[in-house]
Design a protein around this motif. Structure first.
Motif, short mmCIF file in Angstrom:
data_model
loop_
_atom_site.label_atom_id
_atom_site.label_comp_id
_atom_site.label_asym_id
_atom_site.label_seq_id
_atom_site.Cartn_x
_atom_site.Cartn_y
_atom_site.Cartn_z
N ILE B 99 51.76 17.36 20.99
CA ILE B 99 51.43 17.64 19.37
C ILE B 99 52.19 18.69 18.52
O ILE B 99 52.78 18.36 17.40
N PRO B 100 52.83 19.87 19.10
CA PRO B 100 53.61 20.59 18.54
C PRO B 100 55.14 20.19 18.54
O PRO B 100 55.72 20.63 17.64
N VAL B 268 46.74 10.80 18.60
CA VAL B 268 47.94 10.06 18.95
C VAL B 268 48.94 9.87 17.63
O VAL B 268 50.09 9.96 17.70
N TYR B 269 48.25 9.73 16.46
CA TYR B 269 49.23 9.70 15.34
C TYR B 269 49.75 10.84 14.96
O TYR B 269 50.93 10.71 14.33
N ILE B 270 49.27 12.11 15.36
CA ILE B 270 49.92 13.29 15.08
C ILE B 270 51.19 13.30 15.94
O ILE B 270 52.38 13.87 15.55
N MET B 271 51.09 12.70 17.08
CA MET B 271 52.36 12.51 18.06
C MET B 271 53.39 11.58 17.23
O MET B 271 54.49 11.92 17.45
N VAL B 272 53.01 10.49 16.86
CA VAL B 272 53.68 9.16 16.52
C VAL B 272 54.24 9.27 15.07
O VAL B 272 55.31 8.88 14.87
N ALA B 399 49.54 3.21 30.91
CA ALA B 399 51.06 2.66 30.62
C ALA B 399 51.20 2.54 29.47
O ALA B 399 52.16 2.99 28.75
N HIS B 400 50.18 1.89 28.85
CA HIS B 400 49.90 1.73 27.09
C HIS B 400 50.40 3.31 26.53
O HIS B 400 51.34 3.14 25.62
N PHE B 401 49.54 4.19 26.72
CA PHE B 401 49.71 5.16 25.95
C PHE B 401 50.97 6.05 26.36
O PHE B 401 51.63 6.86 25.52
N HIS B 402 51.66 5.94 27.58
CA HIS B 402 52.84 6.53 27.79
C HIS B 402 53.92 5.93 27.07
O HIS B 402 54.82 6.47 26.61
N TYR B 403 53.94 4.56 26.94
CA TYR B 403 55.16 3.98 25.96
C TYR B 403 55.04 4.46 24.64
O TYR B 403 55.74 4.68 23.76
#
Ligand SMILES: [Cu+2]
Ligand SMILES: [Cu+2]
Lengths: 323, 553
Positions: B99-100, B268-272, B399-403
């Motif tokens: 996140i940060p 998740v979108y904060i990360m992406v 696997a999905h969220f690590h991708y």
């Protein structure tokens, strides 16, 4: 040892899931591969120093954007629908299922068949017949996963969730817990044994019979004195309290039906309501009755509460009343 | 780095009249001068150091998990320790690294430079945000290591409130506190982007990096409080016996999942989103070309942020949630893929008729696209109701969220590191080594996580520390890949610090990039701009570089 690539399919439903996932993956690849190829092709063709033609104004940008927003989305919506349709199948059991009670607790599964046959960490079912698992948990959330049927359903404390399936191919399959439930989560599993119908009947006849939850609940109902007010068999006696001085409602047939409350509202008599009625009777008082029922909070173990609720849920309406 | 001065000047306001041309790195060398700085660039460096530390700790958890899973039997770790290891891995990586990561390091460093400002709107708040983050992080780490928490990073109830051993309360308090750091950062960015743009820097002249940080900030400010509420409710039930989630106390266990995912899906979108911002800069710079469909890419960030709030129920298809609610959540999850796809298509189109230079940062950017797209597509499979029923809570989801989060966000973070490193430090790193590390990353990542898709579909649940023996081959591949991946992450930790001393000096604009940050010296002076620039050109156009291109090294 062979390397597993694809899980076995124990039902026609599982075949349909496999067809769906393969078709959808094919579409997704059709959408993604051209992008990858284009990126690689551009990367080579337009590398610095290559003789390719460059620059030039962009024409019809809005049209291009609209196209690549709309087309992939609309194509994928077909699969959204297909998947929703199968989900609908999975969520609506047909009439006439064989109902098996499943209780999850840290860290074991207990199943009980309609005739009282119980088993732990194994589930025997007949092939080719719709089976409905009526599941609840005694502690945390678990999830019953039957990979060869492509099915799973969370199992919650304080509620009953259902999972129905029809296993078409006899065999021994996996049964696992997929909701992290504490220390031994990984060992909370066993086998799903799908038997030909005759084999299932044999299995039933050779398995030890235990009293069902509802039968145990009936005994408790008398031991705890519920029957003193509600009648000796809940709904079996006279609705007015079977000889006792207190007037208490008839519990027969109330399960899943709306109950009028003293404050003018109504409530559906689901598991939650039945629990609350036992633990905190004055919170929702049945219309036309005095709030004299004592609270049983702190006096009952979780398992006993489940037995009582199962018992009340099993009661038939007293003859002569229309539900 | 130059060591010419002992001036402990740290403030932003006071002596602006006389512009100090010395790089920000020279504005004081004492520990004190760093720990009391309000310069956004120095705070960014503080974040960089702290975040790298937390990443290493999170990685220890991952290594333990992968080693244990190399064999089907529980041998290396006990069940308790394994559960604590993956909980620590999740909590640290999500809240104290991912996140940060890009916002607080690169957003902090670059947003003022990119919009033509001398600092963020609230420089002291920025420093405060770092202190909150670091203290919360250290506190949480101590809790996780000394006491141990085994609920998973998701804290599902009633496991977390009634049944889990370990210091759930303290861990929740740590994560709760870290949330304030997120909120303060988000607020700071929003105000800065609204009020501090240089003359002529209109919204549609902003680099996409700034747009995506704007969208991210909205998520930070609006979603984080919901997480805070959920954690407070956990404390209320576990600490004070207030019945909220446990049915025995009259609560509803699913309520927690709704609150948690209302935050955690936007998270998740904060990360992406920031990662997408980074990749857009990389692609456009090394294509030597304006971003194709600028406005679409900019609006896509806002669309992702808005839709991101409406899809949390896709984590709950098998939870007992209403079937009809699930159908709607599934539809909205298909919809949220559209703006993400828009970005990918526009990146590809930007490369068309471009003049492409294959630098290490571009390779990170292209790797991001490859991994992110694959993660996104499998996300659509998980958004499909009947398919999720099978794949939910298996390693397919892992696997999905690590991708998305590692293949996507972490790769972009490294891309940003390699792209802006010369700006931040004034030094160039060895290009060949950097390219080697991208290659290792790409191979190592796929080797680690692709087998987990297969395992998941085969029926391997997540969070299992022992498993049926027939799955071992895939687990072994995954563990081997993790080793390679670790190596790919360690390499830059060697050559980047090496370059601080021995790297070639970078001029103001070694990549020939557009953007105001490339118009100031590398490293930039404390107050960024001698004179605040007046922007008369559109984003990513040749005019934006005209005066600054250095002779490429
Ligand atoms: Cu479990
Ligand atoms: Cu989500």
């Amino acid at each position: 040892m062979s390397i597993p690539l694809w899980p076995r399919a124990a039902s026609f439903y599982a075949d349909r899931i496999d067809l769906l996932v393969v078709s959808f993956s094919a579409l997704l690849l059709c959408l993604a591969v051209p992008v990858f190829v284009a990126i690689l092709w551009f990367a080579v063709k337009y590398r610095r120093g290559s003789p390719a033609e460059r620059g030039g104004p962009v024409k019809r940008e809005a049209g291009i954007e609209a196209a690549w927003m709309a087309i992939p989305f609309l194509l994928s919506l077909g699969f959204w629908f297909w998947a929703a349709e199968l989900f609908f199948v999975r969520s609506t059991p047909p009439p006439g299922t064989l109902d098996i009670t499943v209780v999850g607790k840290q860290w074991m599964w207990k199943a009980q068949h309609p005739g009282g046959q119980s088993e732990i960490d194994t589930l025997h079912v007949p092939a080719g017949q719709p089976v409905r698992l009526r599941m609840t948990s005694q502690d945390v959330i678990h999830s019953l996963f039957l990979p060869e049927l492509r099915l799973k359903q969370d199992v919650l404390p304080g509620r009953t969730t259902e999972l129905w399936f029809q296993a078409d191919r006899p065999g021994t399959y996996a049964l696992r817990c997929t909701q992290f439930c504490g220390t031994d989560h990984a060992t909370m599993g066993g086998e799903l044994v799908v038997l030909p119908p005759t084999g299932y009947a044999d299995w039933l006849s050779t398995s030890a019979v235990e009293p069902t939850l509802a039968q145990e609940g009936a005994a408790l109902f008398r031991r705890l004195g519920c029957s003193g007010c509600h009648g000796s068999s809940g709904g079996g006696g006279a609705g007015g309290g079977g000889g006792s001085a207190v007037r208490a409602p008839d519990l027969g047939g109330i399960y899943r039906l709306p109950q009028p409350l003293a404050d003018g509202g109504t409530v559906i008599a689901d598991e939650r309501y039945l629990r609350d009625s036992i633990l905190d009777p004055v919170a929702q008082v049945v219309a036309g009755y005095e709030p004299v029922m004592p609270s049983f909070a702190g006096k009952l173990e979780e398992a006993d509460l489940m037995r009582l609720v199962a018992y009340i849920a099993s009661l038939k309406p007293p003859s002569g009343t229309t539900p | 780095m130059t060591a010419t001065s002992t001036d402990p000047g740290t403030g932003t306001g006071a002596a602006r009249a006389a512009f100090d041309p010395r790089p920000y790195t020279a504005a004081g060398h004492t520990l004190r001068s760093w720990l009391t700085t309000t310069d956004h660039k120095r705070v960014a460096i503080l974040y960089l150091i702290a975040i790298t530390g937390f990443f290493a700790l999170g990685a220890v958890g991952a290594v333990l998990v992968r080693l244990e899973l190399a064999t089907p039997r529980p041998d290396l770790l006990s069940a308790e320790t394994y559960n604590r290891a993956f909980t620590m891995h999740g909590i640290v990586m999500v809240w104290f690294f991912l996140i940060p990561s890009i916002p607080n390091v690169f957003g902090n460093f670059l947003i003022p430079l990119m919009i033509g400002a001398r600092d963020l709107a609230f420089p002291r708040l920025n420093l405060l945000s770092w202190y909150i983050y670091v203290l919360a992080g250290l506190f949480t780490i101590v809790t996780l290591v000394k006491g141990g928490v085994d609920t998973g990073w998701t804290f599902y109830t009633p496991l977390s409130t009634q049944f889990a051993n370990g210091h759930v309360l303290l861990a929740a308090a740590g994560v709760f506190t870290a949330g304030f750091s997120s909120i303060l950062t988000g607020l700071n960015f929003i105000v800065t982007i609204h009020t501090m743009r240089a003359p002529g820097m209109t919204w549609f002249r902003l680099p996409i990096f700034v747009w995506s940080h704007y969208a991210t900030s909205i998520l930070l400010v609006l979603a984080t409080p919901v997480l805070a509420m959920a954690l407070i409710l956990i404390v209320a039930e576990r600490g004070f016996g207030v019945g909220i989630f446990d049915p025995r106390l009259g609560g509803d266990p699913l309520l927690f999942q709704h609150l948690f995912w209302f935050y955690s899906h936007p998270a998740v979108y904060i990360m992406v989103l920031p990662a997408m911002g980074v990749v857009t800069e990389l692609i456009s710079t090394f294509a030597g070309r304006a971003v194709f469909g600028y406005r679409f890419v900019a609006y896509a960030s806002l669309a992702i942020a808005a839709l991101g709030f409406l899809v949390w129920g896709h984590h709950m298809f098998v939870s007992g949630q209403s079937m009809y609610a699930s159908v709607v959540f599934s539809f909205l999850s298909f919809l949220v893929a559209v703006p993400s796809a828009v970005k990918v298509y526009n990146w590809a189109a930007t490369l068309y008729r471009a003049e492409i230079r294959f630098t290490a940062p571009l390779l990170y950017g292209l790797s991001f696209i490859g991994l992110f797209v694959f993660g996104g597509l499998t996300g659509l499979i998980l958004a499909s109701l009947a398919l999720d029923v099978h794949a939910h809570d298996t390693t397919f989801v892992v696997a999905h969220f690590h991708y998305i989060m590692v293949g996507g966000a972490v790769t972009a973070y490294l891309g940003a590191m390699h792209f802006w490193w010369p700006k931040i430090t004034g030094r160039l790193y060895p290009d060949a080594l950097a390219k080697l590390s991208v290659l290792l990353l790409y191979v190592g990542f796929n080797l680690t996580f692709f087998p987990q898709y297969i395992l998941g579909w085969l029926g391997m649940p997540r969070r299992y520390h022992e498993y049926p023996a027939e799955f071992q081959v895939w687990h072994l591949l995954s563990t081997a890949g993790a080793g390679l991946l670790a190596f790919a992450y360690l390499l830059p930790l060697v050559y980047l610090p090496w370059s601080l001393r021995w790297g070639q000096r970078a001029g103001p604009n070694p990549w020939g990039a557009t953007g105001l940050e490339w118009r100031v010296p590398s490293p930039p002076p404390t107050h960024n701009f001698d004179r605040i620039p007046t922007v008369t050109w559109e984003a990513y156009t040749p005019e934006a570089t005209a005066e600054t291109k250095d002779t490429p090294p």
